[in-house]
Design an enzyme around this catalytic site. Structure first.
Site, PDB file in Angstrom:
ATOM      1  CG  ASN A 193      -2.144  -0.885   1.007  1.00 43.79           C
ATOM      2  OD1 ASN A 193      -2.492  -1.227  -0.118  1.00 43.79           O
ATOM      3  ND2 ASN A 193      -2.785  -1.275   2.105  1.00 43.79           N
ATOM      4  CB  VAL A 194       3.626   2.506   2.165  1.00 41.15           C
ATOM      5  CG1 VAL A 194       4.561   3.717   2.149  1.00 41.15           C
ATOM      6  CG2 VAL A 194       2.823   2.503   3.466  1.00 41.15           C
ATOM      7  CG  HIS A 209       7.165   7.355  13.110  1.00 45.09           C
ATOM      8  ND1 HIS A 209       6.165   8.297  12.995  1.00 45.09           N
ATOM      9  CD2 HIS A 209       6.711   6.246  12.475  1.00 45.09           C
ATOM     10  CE1 HIS A 209       5.157   7.780  12.314  1.00 45.09           C
ATOM     11  NE2 HIS A 209       5.461   6.536  12.001  1.00 45.09           N
TER      12      HIS A 209
END
Length: 308
Positions: free
Chosen positions: A12-13, A175
């Site tokens: 997907n990314v 992150h």
């Protein structure tokens, strides 16, 4: 001379990054994956949108790293994605091996490329890519701050009732849950958010930003965010390909900046054709320094877990 972008990982990314890069007409695109047929099919589908969208560069799917040769930018998005109940750290053992292989092969065929690492946990994965390739530190960058800052800006814009592009806000650090949305510097066209929102509202937005990825994972149940992560990586790639000197929050290798050395951590950087051209260091308050050290401790733990 035509620019070339390789995107490793056609999930997907990666596929979304290819979509954004094509729509922006950034250059020829190689979408690479170990799964036969997946990158080829997605690349063919995407290339057929060229007459409609108006982009003219080539999009090719491949399972062979030889096709990636002489890329200007390589985006690594390959790896296992989060599912409900998983933390980013839960992905570390599997994704270290994947990123190690991808980075080594990418640099073998494109020794002058800028590597942009998207795979989670990003701060550990960009460290992995740096260690196994011996690539120059300025040419290995982690994507996280652009994504986290976009989430922060979105939530602030929604709460204040303004256009998101008029919100200036920055997220520093890891992150993960210890990321540091900067409240002191956030503003709307120069007006501090502290003049527009209550302390309680700001605290809620900071927390939502810190858990923004998990919120999406819990909705999707079978995967994680991909539209904005893909675009965030492409925004970084665009800064490299156009040598535009954009100032973006990215995971860069620190050598004394903000009093930190030997770690990749999200900080504001100037990005140009050579990757990270400058880290924009500024004075932190005592409270901000303490908060940033939580990121350092978390990244240190991740780094130790990589065994590199």
């Amino acid at each position: 001379m035509r620019k070339k972008i390789t995107i490793i990982g056609a999930g997907n990314v990666g596929a979304t990054a290819a979509h954004w890069a094509a729509a922006k007409n950034l250059g020829d695109i190689i979408l690479l994956d170990v799964a036969e047929g997946i990158p080829q099919g997605k690349a063919l589908d995407l290339s057929q949108s060229g007459p409609v969208e108006g982009f003219h560069f080539g999009v090719k799917g491949s399972n062979d790293y030889a096709d990636t040769a002489n890329s200007d930018v390589v985006i690594i998005s390959a790896g296992l994605a989060r599912k409900p109940g998983m933390s980013r750290d839960d992905l570390l053992a599997i994704n270290v091996a994947i990123v190690k292989s991808c980075a080594e092969e990418a640099v073998k065929y494109s020794p002058d490329c800028v590597l942009i690492v998207v795979t989670n946990p990003i701060d550990a994965m960009v460290h992995t890519a740096f260690k196994v390739t011996g690539h120059p530190k300025e040419k290995v960058i982690g994507m996280a701050g652009v994504l986290d800052s976009a989430r922060y800006r979105t939530f602030l814009a929604q709460a204040i009732g303004v256009a998101p592009k008029d919100v200036n806000a920055l997220v520093l650090g890891i992150h993960g849950d210890n990321m540091m949305p900067m409240v002191r510097l956030a503003n709307v066209a120069g007006v501090p958010i502290t003049d527009l929102l209550s302390a309680e509202e700001i605290d809620a937005i900071v927390h939502r930003t810190q858990t923004g990825g998990l919120e999406i994972v819990n909705h999707l149940k079978t995967g994680s965010a991909f539209y904005t992560p893909g675009l965030a990586a492409v925004e970084m790639a665009e800064a490299v390909l156009t040598d535009s000197k954009r100032v973006l929050p990215c995971a860069a290798y620190l050598e004394g900046e903000f009093g930190i050395s030997g770690y990749f951590l999200g900080v504001p950087v100037v990005i140009g054709e050579n990757g990270v051209e400058k880290i924009l260091e500024f004075e932190l308050t005592a409270e901000e320094k303490e908060a940033l050290q939580l990121s350092v401790k978390a990244v240190e733990k991740q780094m130790e877990a990589t065994g590199l």
